[in-house]
Structure formats: C-alpha cells, structure tokens
Design a protein around this motif. Structure first.
Motif, PDB file in Angstrom:
ATOM      1  N   LYS A  66     124.615  36.849 -35.883  1.00 16.04           N
ATOM      2  CA  LYS A  66     124.796  36.233 -34.569  1.00 16.04           C
ATOM      3  C   LYS A  66     124.073  37.036 -33.473  1.00 16.04           C
ATOM      4  O   LYS A  66     123.392  36.473 -32.618  1.00 16.04           O
ATOM      5  CB  LYS A  66     126.298  36.170 -34.270  1.00 16.04           C
ATOM      6  N   GLU A  67     124.220  38.356 -33.539  1.00 19.20           N
ATOM      7  CA  GLU A  67     123.588  39.232 -32.547  1.00 19.20           C
ATOM      8  C   GLU A  67     122.060  39.184 -32.636  1.00 19.20           C
ATOM      9  O   GLU A  67     121.377  39.173 -31.622  1.00 19.20           O
ATOM     10  CB  GLU A  67     124.072  40.691 -32.704  1.00 19.20           C
ATOM     11  N   GLN A  68     121.537  39.148 -33.886  1.00 18.34           N
ATOM     12  CA  GLN A  68     120.083  39.085 -34.052  1.00 18.34           C
ATOM     13  C   GLN A  68     119.532  37.804 -33.408  1.00 18.34           C
ATOM     14  O   GLN A  68     118.483  37.832 -32.794  1.00 18.34           O
ATOM     15  CB  GLN A  68     119.711  39.161 -35.528  1.00 18.34           C
ATOM     16  N   ARG A  92     127.961  48.014 -33.398  1.00 19.04           N
ATOM     17  CA  ARG A  92     128.272  48.292 -31.991  1.00 19.04           C
ATOM     18  C   ARG A  92     127.141  49.075 -31.320  1.00 19.04           C
ATOM     19  O   ARG A  92     126.886  48.889 -30.136  1.00 19.04           O
ATOM     20  CB  ARG A  92     129.573  49.087 -31.874  1.00 19.04           C
ATOM     21  N   GLN A 103     124.751  46.478 -30.334  1.00 17.58           N
ATOM     22  CA  GLN A 103     125.264  45.721 -29.186  1.00 17.58           C
ATOM     23  C   GLN A 103     125.186  46.537 -27.899  1.00 17.58           C
ATOM     24  O   GLN A 103     124.876  46.000 -26.838  1.00 17.58           O
ATOM     25  CB  GLN A 103     126.708  45.276 -29.458  1.00 17.58           C
ATOM     26  N   ARG A 127     121.083  36.074 -30.941  1.00 16.70           N
ATOM     27  CA  ARG A 127     121.341  36.170 -29.497  1.00 16.70           C
ATOM     28  C   ARG A 127     120.288  37.039 -28.790  1.00 16.70           C
ATOM     29  O   ARG A 127     119.794  36.674 -27.736  1.00 16.70           O
ATOM     30  CB  ARG A 127     122.739  36.757 -29.276  1.00 16.70           C
ATOM     31  N   VAL A 128     119.967  38.164 -29.418  1.00 14.31           N
ATOM     32  CA  VAL A 128     119.006  39.096 -28.816  1.00 14.31           C
ATOM     33  C   VAL A 128     117.565  38.655 -29.100  1.00 14.31           C
ATOM     34  O   VAL A 128     116.636  39.165 -28.491  1.00 14.31           O
ATOM     35  CB  VAL A 128     119.292  40.540 -29.321  1.00 14.31           C
ATOM     36  N   PHE A 140     120.510  46.553 -35.738  1.00 11.32           N
ATOM     37  CA  PHE A 140     121.057  45.385 -36.440  1.00 11.32           C
ATOM     38  C   PHE A 140     120.459  45.264 -37.833  1.00 11.32           C
ATOM     39  O   PHE A 140     121.162  44.990 -38.807  1.00 11.32           O
ATOM     40  CB  PHE A 140     120.801  44.084 -35.657  1.00 11.32           C
ATOM     41  N   ALA A 163     128.523  38.949 -37.677  1.00 12.32           N
ATOM     42  CA  ALA A 163     128.280  39.413 -36.305  1.00 12.32           C
ATOM     43  C   ALA A 163     126.838  39.886 -36.141  1.00 12.32           C
ATOM     44  O   ALA A 163     126.203  39.604 -35.122  1.00 12.32           O
ATOM     45  CB  ALA A 163     129.257  40.531 -35.949  1.00 12.32           C
TER      46      ALA A 163
END
Length: 145
Positions: free
Chosen positions: A138-140, A100, A103, A142-143, A118, A135
């Motif tokens: 996925k975030e790595q 979080r 994020q 996305r960013v 991350f 997650a």
C-alpha cells in the motif's frame, strides 16, 4: 507481589513491589495503548537506558520510535527505527520497524530512501506478517515507488 513490613501503632505498611524490566516494558505498552505517547516515550527511553542488554530491547526501541512517529516527530522516529533494523534486526518488531522507517522517510519527503526501505522489508524479512507485507504494498503505491 507486595512485601509487608510492620508499621508503628500496629498498622501494616506496604512497600511498592520491585520493578522488573518486564514490568517497565509493560508499563510503556500500556501508555501506547492509551495513546499517551509522551509517557510511552519516557518509559521506553528509561527502559533502553536501564536495560540495554535485555532481550526486549529491540521491541522497546520499536515502541520508542512508534511513540515519536505517532506525534509526527518523523526525523527522530526514523533514527530509532533505523537502530532497530540495524542493531536489533532479529527483534520480533524488526520488519515493522523497517516499514515505519519507510513511512517516516516518506513523511519527510525523502521518497528515494522511503522506497528503498519499503523494498528492503520483503527482501530482508520474507517471513514478515501479512499485515506488514500488505502495508508495504500500500505504501509503495501511495508514495509511487
């Protein structure tokens, strides 16, 4: 548990039960489940102030951060999540807090710091849940870390 005491005119009056730290924590969780994030924040803030040495403090801090995150108060949320990952890194929510934190930083357009957070999740918490690891992955992407 209700304690009963005699009231005038032969009636019974009930006194409210004493609240334990766990009761207060559970109340905050209840507010989170109902998506009442303002009351969840207030309850978890009260918990962390009243019971700074409680074993649930790290988890309570996480939920405090989550209540802020859900209302897009990313800067304040990031500070709380950072506290969880530094002061309460043995908490059951520490890996989630680090996710979080990333994020929150990503939402604040702080890409480098977000990517660092991350990357730290799997290094610091190799036993993190599959959900957290997925997650992070996925975030790595996305960013674009």
């Amino acid at each position: 548990r209700l304690r009963r005491r005699r009231a005038g005119a032969g009636g019974l009056e009930t006194a409210p039960p004493r609240q334990t730290p766990r009761d207060e924590y559970d109340l905050g969780i209840g507010y989170m489940q109902r998506r009442d994030y303002a009351l969840a924040e207030q309850t978890m803030r009260n918990f962390t102030q009243k019971y700074p040495n409680d074993p649930m403090i790290g988890d309570a801090q996480y939920w405090l951060g989550e209540s802020l995150y859900q209302r897009q108060q990313y800067r304040d949320a990031a500070e709380i999540f950072l506290t969880v990952t530094t002061k309460h890194d043995k908490s059951s929510k520490a890996a989630d807090a680090l996710l979080r934190l990333g994020q929150s930083l990503a939402a604040l357009k702080e890409k480098e710091a977000a990517c660092a957070a991350f990357g730290e999740v799997t290094r610091k918490y190799p036993r993190a849940s599959v959900g957290v690891k997925t997650a992070v992955d996925k975030e790595q992407k996305r960013v674009k870390c």
